[in-house]
Design a protein around this motif. Sequence first.
Motif, PDB file in Angstrom:
ATOM      1  N   GLU A 178       0.848  -1.196   0.000  1.00 54.18           N
ATOM      2  CA  GLU A 178       0.000   0.000   0.000  1.00 54.18           C
ATOM      3  C   GLU A 178       0.881   1.242   0.000  1.00 54.18           C
ATOM      4  N   GLU A 179       0.399   2.279  -0.676  1.00 50.20           N
ATOM      5  CA  GLU A 179       1.120   3.539  -0.650  1.00 50.20           C
ATOM      6  C   GLU A 179       0.550   4.406   0.441  1.00 50.20           C
ATOM      7  N   VAL A 180       1.394   4.900   1.311  1.00 51.52           N
ATOM      8  CA  VAL A 180       0.987   5.838   2.338  1.00 51.52           C
ATOM      9  C   VAL A 180       1.666   7.148   2.001  1.00 51.52           C
ATOM     10  N   LEU A 181       0.863   8.088   1.512  1.00 51.41           N
ATOM     11  CA  LEU A 181       1.431   9.333   1.032  1.00 51.41           C
ATOM     12  C   LEU A 181       1.716  10.311   2.159  1.00 51.41           C
ATOM     13  N   GLU A 182       0.855  10.322   3.184  1.00 47.95           N
ATOM     14  CA  GLU A 182       1.028  11.270   4.270  1.00 47.95           C
ATOM     15  C   GLU A 182       1.019  10.544   5.598  1.00 47.95           C
ATOM     16  N   LEU A 183       1.712  11.109   6.545  1.00 46.78           N
ATOM     17  CA  LEU A 183       1.700  10.550   7.894  1.00 46.78           C
ATOM     18  C   LEU A 183       0.294  10.654   8.485  1.00 46.78           C
ATOM     19  N   GLU A 184      -0.419  11.709   8.155  1.00 49.59           N
ATOM     20  CA  GLU A 184      -1.781  11.924   8.665  1.00 49.59           C
ATOM     21  C   GLU A 184      -2.732  10.822   8.186  1.00 49.59           C
ATOM     22  N   ALA A 185      -2.506  10.308   6.985  1.00 50.07           N
ATOM     23  CA  ALA A 185      -3.347   9.220   6.488  1.00 50.07           C
ATOM     24  C   ALA A 185      -3.055   7.926   7.240  1.00 50.07           C
ATOM     25  N   PHE A 186      -1.808   7.752   7.625  1.00 49.66           N
ATOM     26  CA  PHE A 186      -1.410   6.539   8.335  1.00 49.66           C
ATOM     27  C   PHE A 186      -1.766   6.617   9.825  1.00 49.66           C
ATOM     28  N   LEU A 187      -1.589   7.796  10.425  1.00 51.21           N
ATOM     29  CA  LEU A 187      -1.906   8.013  11.840  1.00 51.21           C
ATOM     30  C   LEU A 187      -2.885   9.176  11.982  1.00 51.21           C
ATOM     31  N   PRO A 188      -4.167   8.923  11.734  1.00 51.93           N
ATOM     32  CA  PRO A 188      -5.141  10.011  11.815  1.00 51.93           C
ATOM     33  C   PRO A 188      -5.223  10.563  13.233  1.00 51.93           C
ATOM     34  N   ASP A 189      -5.474  11.845  13.332  1.00 56.17           N
ATOM     35  CA  ASP A 189      -5.650  12.555  14.604  1.00 56.17           C
ATOM     36  C   ASP A 189      -4.400  12.528  15.487  1.00 56.17           C
ATOM     37  N   ARG A 190      -3.227  12.345  14.907  1.00 51.53           N
ATOM     38  CA  ARG A 190      -2.025  12.279  15.736  1.00 51.53           C
ATOM     39  C   ARG A 190      -1.755  13.597  16.444  1.00 51.53           C
ATOM     40  N   LEU A 191      -2.067  14.718  15.803  1.00 47.50           N
ATOM     41  CA  LEU A 191      -1.838  16.017  16.444  1.00 47.50           C
ATOM     42  C   LEU A 191      -2.772  16.199  17.636  1.00 47.50           C
TER      43      LEU A 191
END
Length: 178
Positions: A97-110
């Motif tokens: 799988e392609e994970v383009l952004e960290l946010e897509a991989f770890l939603p709500d991390r902030l």
Amino acid sequence: MTMRKICKLNEEQRQFADTHHSIVTRFLSHHQLDEAEFYDIVIFGYLLAVQEYLEKPELSRYAFSTIAWRNMKDCVAREYYNRSRDKRTAAIASLNEEVLELEAFLPDRLAHLAEALDNQILLTELLSCMTPKEKEMVHLKADGYTYREIAEKCSITVYGVSSRFSRMRCRLRKMELI
């Protein structure tokens, strides 16, 4: 929780284990645990109980089933603890799988980082208004001590421990409202 070592059973222990083996199935049934999944987990606690019961004469004042159930319960608790550890529940991604952004991989991390920082600030504020005795009690509780054990170590009553924790919880709630 330290795991005690099980040695190879001698003939007396083997016969004792065979005679009382129904305790294992009663334990699994009573706790509604699937035998296929949990038998291999609780049997080690059972065998350790057999060894301890026959090697430590002071345990003879208790029923063997009491010692066995306690050891099997410890094994189940350890298993549930291990299953819930972060390394067992980590996020997994396929290499295909392609994970383009960290946010897509770890939603709500902030949001999680902000919440963790807020909790750290709150904890620091709470610790700053604790007495040395309360800090000691919190450390003991974090290390897994019961109220009774904390009371013995701190030379106060169990009621004193309970009321101090109650007051600390009230302070924490007030700090959250501010």
